[in-house]
Design a protein around this motif. Structure first.
Motif, PDB file in Angstrom:
ATOM      1  N   LEU A 143      -3.371   6.213  -1.187  1.00 15.88           N
ATOM      2  CA  LEU A 143      -2.698   5.032  -1.724  1.00 15.88           C
ATOM      3  C   LEU A 143      -2.822   3.890  -0.710  1.00 15.88           C
ATOM      4  O   LEU A 143      -2.622   4.105   0.489  1.00 15.88           O
ATOM      5  CB  LEU A 143      -1.218   5.361  -1.972  1.00 15.88           C
ATOM      6  N   HIS A 144      -3.176   2.706  -1.208  1.00 15.28           N
ATOM      7  CA  HIS A 144      -3.142   1.527  -0.343  1.00 15.28           C
ATOM      8  C   HIS A 144      -1.683   1.255  -0.015  1.00 15.28           C
ATOM      9  O   HIS A 144      -0.980   0.567  -0.749  1.00 15.28           O
ATOM     10  CB  HIS A 144      -3.722   0.316  -1.073  1.00 15.28           C
ATOM     11  N   ALA A 145      -1.206   1.830   1.076  1.00 14.78           N
ATOM     12  CA  ALA A 145       0.223   1.744   1.372  1.00 14.78           C
ATOM     13  C   ALA A 145       0.469   1.826   2.863  1.00 14.78           C
ATOM     14  O   ALA A 145      -0.274   2.477   3.593  1.00 14.78           O
ATOM     15  CB  ALA A 145       0.984   2.873   0.675  1.00 14.78           C
ATOM     16  N   ALA A 146       1.536   1.156   3.286  1.00 13.18           N
ATOM     17  CA  ALA A 146       2.087   1.410   4.605  1.00 13.18           C
ATOM     18  C   ALA A 146       3.047   2.578   4.454  1.00 13.18           C
ATOM     19  O   ALA A 146       3.958   2.523   3.621  1.00 13.18           O
ATOM     20  CB  ALA A 146       2.822   0.178   5.117  1.00 13.18           C
ATOM     21  N   GLY A 147       2.831   3.615   5.225  1.00 10.65           N
ATOM     22  CA  GLY A 147       3.714   4.779   5.181  1.00 10.65           C
ATOM     23  C   GLY A 147       4.601   4.795   6.413  1.00 10.65           C
ATOM     24  O   GLY A 147       4.107   4.884   7.534  1.00 10.65           O
ATOM     25  N   LEU A 148       5.912   4.653   6.207  1.00 12.73           N
ATOM     26  CA  LEU A 148       6.862   4.605   7.327  1.00 12.73           C
ATOM     27  C   LEU A 148       7.859   5.736   7.179  1.00 12.73           C
ATOM     28  O   LEU A 148       8.415   5.939   6.091  1.00 12.73           O
ATOM     29  CB  LEU A 148       7.601   3.261   7.347  1.00 12.73           C
ATOM     30  N   VAL A 149       8.107   6.454   8.271  1.00 10.92           N
ATOM     31  CA  VAL A 149       9.027   7.595   8.248  1.00 10.92           C
ATOM     32  C   VAL A 149      10.306   7.235   8.983  1.00 10.92           C
ATOM     33  O   VAL A 149      10.270   6.783  10.130  1.00 10.92           O
ATOM     34  CB  VAL A 149       8.381   8.839   8.902  1.00 10.92           C
ATOM     35  N   ARG A 150      11.426   7.416   8.250  1.00  9.59           N
ATOM     36  CA  ARG A 150      12.745   7.249   8.877  1.00  9.59           C
ATOM     37  C   ARG A 150      13.579   8.451   8.480  1.00  9.59           C
ATOM     38  O   ARG A 150      13.608   8.843   7.319  1.00  9.59           O
ATOM     39  CB  ARG A 150      13.439   5.974   8.396  1.00  9.59           C
ATOM     40  N   ASP A 151      14.262   9.013   9.464  1.00  9.99           N
ATOM     41  CA  ASP A 151      15.126  10.174   9.218  1.00  9.99           C
ATOM     42  C   ASP A 151      14.391  11.274   8.465  1.00  9.99           C
ATOM     43  O   ASP A 151      14.944  11.909   7.555  1.00  9.99           O
ATOM     44  CB  ASP A 151      16.388   9.754   8.443  1.00  9.99           C
ATOM     45  N   SER A 175      -3.962  -6.381  -0.726  1.00  9.64           N
ATOM     46  CA  SER A 175      -4.016  -7.118   0.528  1.00  9.64           C
ATOM     47  C   SER A 175      -3.182  -8.391   0.417  1.00  9.64           C
ATOM     48  O   SER A 175      -3.240  -9.105  -0.580  1.00  9.64           O
ATOM     49  CB  SER A 175      -5.465  -7.482   0.855  1.00  9.64           C
ATOM     50  N   GLY A 176      -2.382  -8.644   1.452  1.00 10.60           N
ATOM     51  CA  GLY A 176      -1.544  -9.831   1.448  1.00 10.60           C
ATOM     52  C   GLY A 176      -0.169  -9.616   0.874  1.00 10.60           C
ATOM     53  O   GLY A 176       0.679 -10.516   0.899  1.00 10.60           O
ATOM     54  N   LEU A 232       2.981   6.171   9.640  1.00  8.91           N
ATOM     55  CA  LEU A 232       1.898   7.058   9.210  1.00  8.91           C
ATOM     56  C   LEU A 232       0.609   6.269   9.051  1.00  8.91           C
ATOM     57  O   LEU A 232      -0.482   6.735   9.385  1.00  8.91           O
ATOM     58  CB  LEU A 232       2.247   7.719   7.879  1.00  8.91           C
ATOM     59  N   SER A 233       0.748   5.068   8.475  1.00 13.00           N
ATOM     60  CA  SER A 233      -0.419   4.229   8.223  1.00 13.00           C
ATOM     61  C   SER A 233       0.063   2.846   7.820  1.00 13.00           C
ATOM     62  O   SER A 233       1.168   2.694   7.279  1.00 13.00           O
ATOM     63  CB  SER A 233      -1.262   4.823   7.088  1.00 13.00           C
ATOM     64  N   ASP A 234      -0.738   1.842   8.106  1.00 10.24           N
ATOM     65  CA  ASP A 234      -0.448   0.533   7.521  1.00 10.24           C
ATOM     66  C   ASP A 234      -1.554   0.130   6.558  1.00 10.24           C
ATOM     67  O   ASP A 234      -1.681  -1.023   6.175  1.00 10.24           O
ATOM     68  CB  ASP A 234      -0.268  -0.522   8.612  1.00 10.24           C
ATOM     69  N   ASP A 235      -2.354   1.107   6.150  1.00  9.36           N
ATOM     70  CA  ASP A 235      -3.500   0.804   5.287  1.00  9.36           C
ATOM     71  C   ASP A 235      -3.615   1.814   4.154  1.00  9.36           C
ATOM     72  O   ASP A 235      -3.328   1.515   2.997  1.00  9.36           O
ATOM     73  CB  ASP A 235      -4.761   0.807   6.142  1.00  9.36           C
ATOM     74  N   LEU A 236      -4.039   3.031   4.469  1.00 13.64           N
ATOM     75  CA  LEU A 236      -4.153   4.087   3.462  1.00 13.64           C
ATOM     76  C   LEU A 236      -3.254   5.258   3.848  1.00 13.64           C
ATOM     77  O   LEU A 236      -3.270   5.704   4.997  1.00 13.64           O
ATOM     78  CB  LEU A 236      -5.591   4.608   3.370  1.00 13.64           C
ATOM     79  N   THR A 237      -2.492   5.740   2.891  1.00 15.72           N
ATOM     80  CA  THR A 237      -1.589   6.860   3.142  1.00 15.72           C
ATOM     81  C   THR A 237      -1.893   7.968   2.137  1.00 15.72           C
ATOM     82  O   THR A 237      -2.178   7.700   0.970  1.00 15.72           O
ATOM     83  CB  THR A 237      -0.122   6.407   3.010  1.00 15.72           C
ATOM     84  N   PHE A 286       8.464   5.159  -3.677  1.00 15.84           N
ATOM     85  CA  PHE A 286       7.304   4.261  -3.673  1.00 15.84           C
ATOM     86  C   PHE A 286       7.827   2.837  -3.897  1.00 15.84           C
ATOM     87  O   PHE A 286       8.587   2.610  -4.855  1.00 15.84           O
ATOM     88  CB  PHE A 286       6.332   4.610  -4.802  1.00 15.84           C
ATOM     89  N   PHE A 287       7.398   1.903  -3.062  1.00 17.16           N
ATOM     90  CA  PHE A 287       7.914   0.536  -3.127  1.00 17.16           C
ATOM     91  C   PHE A 287       6.766  -0.452  -3.258  1.00 17.16           C
ATOM     92  O   PHE A 287       6.027  -0.680  -2.304  1.00 17.16           O
ATOM     93  CB  PHE A 287       8.743   0.224  -1.874  1.00 17.16           C
ATOM     94  N   ARG A 288       6.627  -1.036  -4.453  1.00 13.07           N
ATOM     95  CA  ARG A 288       5.614  -2.070  -4.671  1.00 13.07           C
ATOM     96  C   ARG A 288       6.156  -3.364  -4.093  1.00 13.07           C
ATOM     97  O   ARG A 288       7.218  -3.862  -4.507  1.00 13.07           O
ATOM     98  CB  ARG A 288       5.322  -2.207  -6.163  1.00 13.07           C
ATOM     99  N   LEU A 289       5.462  -3.911  -3.112  1.00 14.47           N
ATOM    100  CA  LEU A 289       5.963  -5.073  -2.380  1.00 14.47           C
ATOM    101  C   LEU A 289       5.822  -6.356  -3.196  1.00 14.47           C
ATOM    102  O   LEU A 289       4.760  -6.649  -3.746  1.00 14.47           O
ATOM    103  CB  LEU A 289       5.199  -5.214  -1.067  1.00 14.47           C
ATOM    104  N   VAL A 290       6.915  -7.110  -3.246  1.00 15.16           N
ATOM    105  CA  VAL A 290       6.937  -8.415  -3.918  1.00 15.16           C
ATOM    106  C   VAL A 290       7.637  -9.396  -2.981  1.00 15.16           C
ATOM    107  O   VAL A 290       8.844  -9.277  -2.756  1.00 15.16           O
ATOM    108  CB  VAL A 290       7.691  -8.356  -5.263  1.00 15.16           C
ATOM    109  N   GLN A 291       6.908 -10.340  -2.429  1.00 20.38           N
ATOM    110  CA  GLN A 291       7.536 -11.287  -1.504  1.00 20.38           C
ATOM    111  C   GLN A 291       8.449 -12.230  -2.269  1.00 20.38           C
ATOM    112  O   GLN A 291       8.096 -12.746  -3.325  1.00 20.38           O
ATOM    113  CB  GLN A 291       6.457 -12.053  -0.744  1.00 20.38           C
ATOM    114  N   ASP A 292       9.656 -12.434  -1.716  1.00 21.42           N
ATOM    115  CA  ASP A 292      10.686 -13.185  -2.440  1.00 21.42           C
ATOM    116  C   ASP A 292      11.623 -13.839  -1.427  1.00 21.42           C
ATOM    117  O   ASP A 292      11.452 -13.675  -0.216  1.00 21.42           O
ATOM    118  CB  ASP A 292      11.459 -12.225  -3.369  1.00 21.42           C
ATOM    119  N   ALA A 293      12.646 -14.532  -1.932  1.00 22.02           N
ATOM    120  CA  ALA A 293      13.595 -15.209  -1.050  1.00 22.02           C
ATOM    121  C   ALA A 293      14.764 -14.319  -0.677  1.00 22.02           C
ATOM    122  O   ALA A 293      15.592 -14.678   0.168  1.00 22.02           O
ATOM    123  CB  ALA A 293      14.104 -16.483  -1.721  1.00 22.02           C
TER     124      ALA A 293
END
Lengths: 319, 102
Positions: free
Chosen positions: A168-176, A186-187, A203-208, A247-254
């Motif tokens: 998956l084109h994803a940043a994978g971050l592990v917490r707890d 991209s972007g 885990l990755s900032d590109d492919l997970t 899974f979190f689809r990123l949407v830049q917002d205010a």
């Protein structure tokens, strides 16, 4: 895009994209003077690369670390690596020049792919394949690294579907102890959420890698790092799988907030972020089915976020 | 349109979730989601039903007139076609359902 599938006459001209066909690959003779082999294992898919020079094998061991091993166990697939006289397969387009491009095709059940410095074929039924490296890879170590890594990205994107997995084109971050997968084109903000999470294991900032398994009647998603994990992820010391929190689809917002997704929209958002596999009609259905399993037991959201680390507060309820 | 037989594009991969269809069009690199009525029409596109046939089913199931259903179905089929979701060449049924274009 001008892509020629199959015309050997176009070889080496360097003016047109050239995605070699199976006849081209069959015509390549293995080099007799090089004989090192290397195993690369990701998500249970073990790939043997044969025909490497000892220097090339050493370079790949250094680059891919714990994902490398000796080719002394059974392989899921065996890929013969050969050097060819072509100076390129795809031409570099645009001003400024494009960073990278990969063309995918299929012939008689085999996947064909090509990029600037390499072309390949792979048959998932027989577990055999070939990787042809353009001449520049012999003199430019970075070109060699880039060629092998991008070939492996394509290969693993396809073969992981066979074991209910996907890239998956994803940043994978592990917490707890749980993996949070932030995905999008991209972007969209994958690097941003990575740099804004200094306390997370990256885990990755590109492919997970994501794998789905049925456990006690439930479909469980787990995620791990891969050899091609981007810029910010550290080299893993072992291949560890973490349960996926969401899974979190990123949407830049205010402001920061979550919008739950389900059904076709949840599946669709993730499938749209799978590299390569939806370009082949014979694999697209399989890709949809694997993702459907993944979202059956793991939540999917639109994560609206502003560019600071407060987005974790919006996610907090899941932790 | 009413005399032709719409056919799904052979490369389209589709799955239905809770009355919504998700469709991948590999040849165009596109992804589409259909609403519930669109999903029902998509399911009725089977290579044998004409737009008239589909409109009859929709009129029955959604409590509307045949004329209104046919208008909506034809518009929707036009949208599918312009988005590359239908096979490029519609076929015309001949007598006894034979395909005149073969």
């Amino acid at each position: 895009m001008t892509v020629t599938v199959g015309s050997i006459a176009a070889l080496g001209q360097g003016r047109h994209d050239f995605v070699p066909d199976m006849a081209f690959h069959r015509s390549i003779l293995p080099s007799s003077s090089i004989s090192s082999a290397l195993a690369i294992s990701v998500g249970g898919i073990r790939v043997h690369l044969t025909g490497l020079s000892s220097g090339q094998a050493s370079a790949l061991r250094e680059r891919f670390g714990i994902f490398c091993g000796n080719a002394d166990q059974a392989a899921t697939c065996t890929v013969a690596v050969t050097a060819v006289a072509n100076d390129a397969f795809l031409v570099t387009r645009g001003t400024p020049a494009e960073l990278y491009r990969i063309a995918i095709a299929a012939e008689d059940g085999a996947m064909l792919a090509a990029s600037h410095e390499w072309s390949c074929w792979f048959n998932q039924q027989t577990g055999r394949g070939g990787l042809a490296l353009a001449s520049i890879t012999a003199s430019d170590p970075k070109a060699f690294d880039r060629a092998v890594e991008n070939f492996l990205r394509v290969l693993y994107a396809h073969t992981l579907l066979d074991v209910d997995g996907f890239l998956l084109h994803a940043a994978g971050l592990v917490r707890d102890g749980r993996a949070y997968l932030f995905f999008g084109p991209s972007g969209s903000g994958k690097t941003t959420v990575t740099t804004m999470s200094p306390d997370a294991l990256v885990l990755s900032d590109d492919l997970t890698l994501v794998k789905v398994a049925s456990e006690d009647g439930q479909l469980i998603c787990r995620s791990s790092s891969v050899p091609f994990r981007g810029v910010f992820a550290p080299r893993p010391e072992r291949e560890t799988f973490y349960p996926v929190a969401g899974f979190f689809r990123l949407v830049q917002d205010a402001s920061d907030f979550l919008v739950p997704l389900s059904g076709a929209r949840a599946v669709g958002e993730i499938v749209a972020s799978l590299p390569f596999v939806t370009e082949r009609h014979d694999l697209a259905g399989r890709a949809i089915d694997v993702v459907s399993k993944a979202v059956a037991g793991t939540p999917v959201f639109h994560l609206h976020f502003k560019k600071d680390r407060t987005f974790w507060d919006a996610i907090g309820g899941l932790a | 349109m009413t005399a032709s037989i719409p056919m799904k594009h052979p490369d389209a991969a589709a799955r239905v979730y809770d009355d919504e269809a998700f469709i991948v069009l590999p040849h165009k690199g596109q992804y589409k989601i259909l609403n519930s009525v669109g999903t029902r029409v998509w399911a009725l596109i089977d290579g044998s039903r004409s737009a008239d046939d589909i409109a009859h089913v929709i009129a029955d199931e959604y409590d509307t007139t045949f004329e209104k259903a046919l208008s909506d179905v034809e518009t929707f089929l036009g949208d599918l076609e312009s988005n590359g979701m239908l096979a490029g060449k519609n076929v015309t049924p001949g007598e006894n359902g034979a395909n005149r274009n073969v």
